[in-house]
Design a protein around this motif. Structure first.
Motif, mmCIF file in Angstrom:
data_model
loop_
_atom_site.group_PDB
_atom_site.id
_atom_site.type_symbol
_atom_site.label_atom_id
_atom_site.label_comp_id
_atom_site.label_asym_id
_atom_site.label_seq_id
_atom_site.Cartn_x
_atom_site.Cartn_y
_atom_site.Cartn_z
ATOM 1 N N GLU A 173 0.861 -1.197 0.000
ATOM 2 C CA GLU A 173 0.000 0.000 0.000
ATOM 3 C C GLU A 173 0.891 1.240 0.000
ATOM 4 O O GLU A 173 1.916 1.274 0.686
ATOM 5 C CB GLU A 173 -0.882 0.023 1.243
ATOM 6 C CG GLU A 173 -1.673 1.316 1.410
ATOM 7 C CD GLU A 173 -2.207 1.503 2.823
ATOM 8 O OE1 GLU A 173 -2.564 2.647 3.148
ATOM 9 O OE2 GLU A 173 -2.222 0.522 3.598
ATOM 10 N N ALA A 174 0.520 2.257 -0.764
ATOM 11 C CA ALA A 174 1.312 3.481 -0.817
ATOM 12 C C ALA A 174 0.435 4.679 -1.140
ATOM 13 O O ALA A 174 -0.781 4.543 -1.332
ATOM 14 C CB ALA A 174 2.423 3.338 -1.850
ATOM 15 N N ASN A 175 1.092 5.840 -1.223
ATOM 16 C CA ASN A 175 0.411 7.081 -1.599
ATOM 17 C C ASN A 175 -0.803 7.383 -0.711
ATOM 18 O O ASN A 175 -1.890 7.688 -1.197
ATOM 19 C CB ASN A 175 -0.007 7.047 -3.077
ATOM 20 C CG ASN A 175 1.176 6.925 -4.005
ATOM 21 O OD1 ASN A 175 2.040 7.791 -4.037
ATOM 22 N ND2 ASN A 175 1.243 5.813 -4.743
ATOM 23 N N SER A 176 -0.580 7.233 0.617
ATOM 24 C CA SER A 176 -1.630 7.532 1.606
ATOM 25 C C SER A 176 -2.890 6.722 1.365
ATOM 26 O O SER A 176 -4.017 7.222 1.517
ATOM 27 C CB SER A 176 -1.954 9.035 1.605
ATOM 28 O OG SER A 176 -0.807 9.795 1.910
ATOM 29 N N GLY A 177 -2.693 5.475 0.965
ATOM 30 C CA GLY A 177 -3.839 4.595 0.773
ATOM 31 C C GLY A 177 -4.507 4.707 -0.567
ATOM 32 O O GLY A 177 -5.542 4.073 -0.808
#
Length: 680
Positions: A173-177
């Protein structure tokens, strides 16, 4: 947690790419969530991402990649705030994707084991579906996927191992979800490990989509968060995507769609709820209709919601004639079909006549009213100067009855013509009177003059007795003068007192049109006066005077008619925009766009944009008060934003009064204060 989403069909912009040679499960997951989406082909994917405005891109790609620079398109989408979920087994060859999804390849797998959940409490393993370990398929592919490692802000959620690892992962998971990268190939996991009738991988993908679109805070995926811990709680019903602060309120359904705390029950905003929900507003689509509004007469609208339109304005029990009623003046309760006429120049009983039944009206149309001396205004044979007839009535209104007729004793000798009086103008001639010899008169009315002397025409007189024409029985002293060009009464005059002579010397006889030949002021050329008499002998009484309704509008001048030649002008008439005073109140055109209500020398027709405010007109000076003073459709032009809506000072632009002389400022501020005190 069970998510009821079978028929949501939200208006989200979602683009799906699935490699066509094998069956992916991302489409099944979107269907499970009830989400609509657009399917891209290999050749269209790059163009769709670059040229579209999709909120979410879902890529389920076991082997065949889209054509073109699709990695750059995905990177641009994510960097611009978009969301993306990708299943791709060849991360090691895609540096752009590594940068976007914050993951790098660790090693290639040909027979991966079950995916272990590093963070078993994470929403993608629990919401909306409970996910156990994913089982491995029994057959193998040549190439199944990668182990991956999270980099930078990436979060490694699970991987191909039986315990937590920082280097052996599968889900990042990345980019604030906003992004999730799946290093494994979905086709490898087709089992239903939890036995709920759905493939585990479909449920995992559904949870990932749900999480990226809002996850635990946005349960209904409508873009607004519910009240769960850590959420903004702006969605008052996070189980229904049709209910949120951005939704349109549906009136009267008992549901608070826009989360403002109330159902919409006052659509027109007039302060009253609609009758359909127990309120008092009979038309909730019109803010000018409510129990607080004033009723407008005769407009066919129940403005004050009392159940009917105002048709009887004066409350006399009769509707106005302009709406089909019988009240000819609905502003005066004394005027109606049952009104009582008085001598005031007004048609009180709405029958079209003015003052009938009063002393000012010529009820029998004989040319005289009671005020003019008519002693019986119900009979057109009774009036001053009328000819008496032998009927026991006073026809000529002189107080005597039948005088001058055969049944009246005109000379007072006790005998009338009917009693045998042969000359009722001479008391010495009557039946039983002693005959006087040689006087040439039939004193005793026995038909003989001097008891035998000559009386050729047998009229009771001989020439010795004064008979001026003893060959005409209608001519003798005291006979009634007839219009026959003869001297019937032997007085030396001819036809006097008959219709053939001008008795009053006004130049006309009765035969020539004089209706009262005893009055020199009455005749065909007479001038009508306000005296209850037909002075000009035209059959009407007092016409042209203030006591007569010349234009037939129900009012005379004495009743307030300011123009008795125009039937559209009378008290209570409706004003029209023509420069005339229709309602006789001394004002012209009031209530129309041609009237200057505020006294600033401009009406609405002249361009006055607020005719209730004398500080607003085409000639007004713009001041910084939030009002369009010069009626140019702009307010406060030339004012600085920090003027604060005050008086004329402070602005540097043209058009708004700035820094004028101190005296002018004082006057302007005083005027503005006066206007504010008056409520505008």
């Amino acid at each position: 947690m069970i998510l009821l989403v079978a028929s949501r069909a939200l208006a989200l912009d979602i683009l799906l790419y699935e490699e066509s040679s094998s069956r992916g499960y991302a489409g099944d997951a979107l269907d499970l969530l009830g989400l609509t989406y657009t399917t891209a082909s290999s050749s269209s994917f790059t163009t769709d991402v670059t040229g579209g405005s999709y909120e979410l891109i879902v890529v389920d790609m076991p082997s065949t990649e889209p054509s073109g620079s699709w990695q750059n398109a995905v990177s641009t989408h994510v960097s611009g705030g978009g969301k993306a979920i990708m299943s791709h087994g060849q991360l090691s060859t895609e540096p752009t994707l590594q940068s976007v999804f914050k993951a790098v390849s660790s090693s290639a797998l040909t027979t991966p084991g079950s995916i272990y959940r590093w963070d078993s409490a994470h929403d993608i393993f629990n919401s909306p579906y409970a996910i156990g370990n994913l089982t491995t398929r029994t057959d193998t592919w040549t190439y199944d996927g990668d182990e991956v490692r999270a980099t930078g802000s990436g979060d490694l959620l699970g991987g191909y191992a039986s315990s937590t690892s920082t280097t052996r992962g599968a889900i990042v998971e990345a980019n604030s979800g906003r992004t999730i990268y799946n290093a494994f190939v979905y086709d490898s996991y087709t089992g239903d490990d939890d036995g709920d009738g759905r493939r585990d991988v479909v449920e995992l993908l559904a949870n990932e989509i749900y999480y990226v679109l809002g996850g635990g805070c946005d349960g209904d995926l409508d873009g607004y968060e519910g009240s769960s811990s850590g959420c903004s709680a702006d969605d008052c019903d996070d189980s229904d995507e049709a209910i949120n602060p951005g939704a349109t309120e549906v009136a009267y359904d008992g549901i608070d769609q826009d989360c403002d705390g109330d159902d919409l029950t006052d659509v027109d905003g007039d302060g009253y709820d609609a009758e359909s929900v127990g309120g008092l507003d009979c038309d909730d689509g019109d803010a000018t209709i409510s129990p607080a509004d004033s009723e407008v007469p005769y407009d066919g609208v129940d403005d004050d919601c009392d159940g009917y339109d105002l048709r009887d304005y004066d409350g006399d029990g009769y509707d106005a004639d302009i709406v089909g009623g019988a009240d000819c003046d609905d502003t005066d309760a004394a005027v109606s079909p049952v009104g009582i006429e008085s001598a005031d120049g007004i048609d009180e009983d709405c029958d079209g006549g003015v003052d009938e039944g009063t002393d000012a009206h010529d009820g029998d149309a004989d040319g005289y009213t009671e005020d003019g001396g008519d002693c019986d205004d119900s009979r057109d044979t009774v009036y001053p100067g009328a000819e008496e007839s032998c009927d026991g009535r006073d026809q000529d209104c002189d107080g005597d009855t039948d005088e001058g007729t055969d049944c009246s004793d005109d000379d007072g000798d006790g005998f009338s013509e009917e009693d045998g009086d042969c000359n009722d103008n001479d008391p010495d001639m009557r039946p039983f009177q002693e005959e006087v010899p040689l006087n040439g008169v039939d004193d005793n009315c026995d038909g003989l003059v001097d008891d035998g002397s000559a009386d050729e025409d047998g009229d009771g007189y001989s020439p010795d007795g004064g008979d001026c024409d003893d060959t005409d029985a209608l001519s003798f002293p005291g006979a009634r003068e007839l219009a026959d060009d003869a001297d019937n009464d032997c007085d030396g005059d001819t036809d006097e007192g008959t219709s053939a002579t001008d008795d009053d010397g006004d130049g006309q006889s009765e035969a020539e049109g004089d209706c009262d030949d005893a009055d020199a002021t009455t005749g065909a050329s007479g001038v009508e006066g306000e005296d209850g008499r037909d002075n000009d002998c035209d059959g009407s009484v007092d016409e042209g005077t203030e006591s007569f309704d010349d234009d037939g509008d129900g009012y005379t001048e004495s009743g307030g008619d300011c123009d008795d030649t125009a039937a559209s002008v009378y008290p209570t008439a409706e004003e029209s925009m023509d420069g005339l005073d229709q309602d006789c109140d001394g004002l012209a055109d009031e209530g129309t766009d041609a009237y200057d209500n505020d006294g600033d020398s401009y009406s609405v027709e002249d361009g006055d944009c607020d005719d209730a405010d004398r500080w607003a007109s085409p000639a007004g000076i713009e001041v910084c008060d939030g009002v369009d003073n010069d009626c140019d459709n702009a307010a406060d032009e030339g004012c600085d934003e920090d003027d604060g809506g005050g008086g004329g000072g402070g602005g540097d632009g043209e058009g708004c009064a700035t820094a004028p002389a101190a005296g002018w400022v004082a006057v302007a501020l005083a005027g503005l204060w006066s206007r504010r005190s008056r409520g505008g």
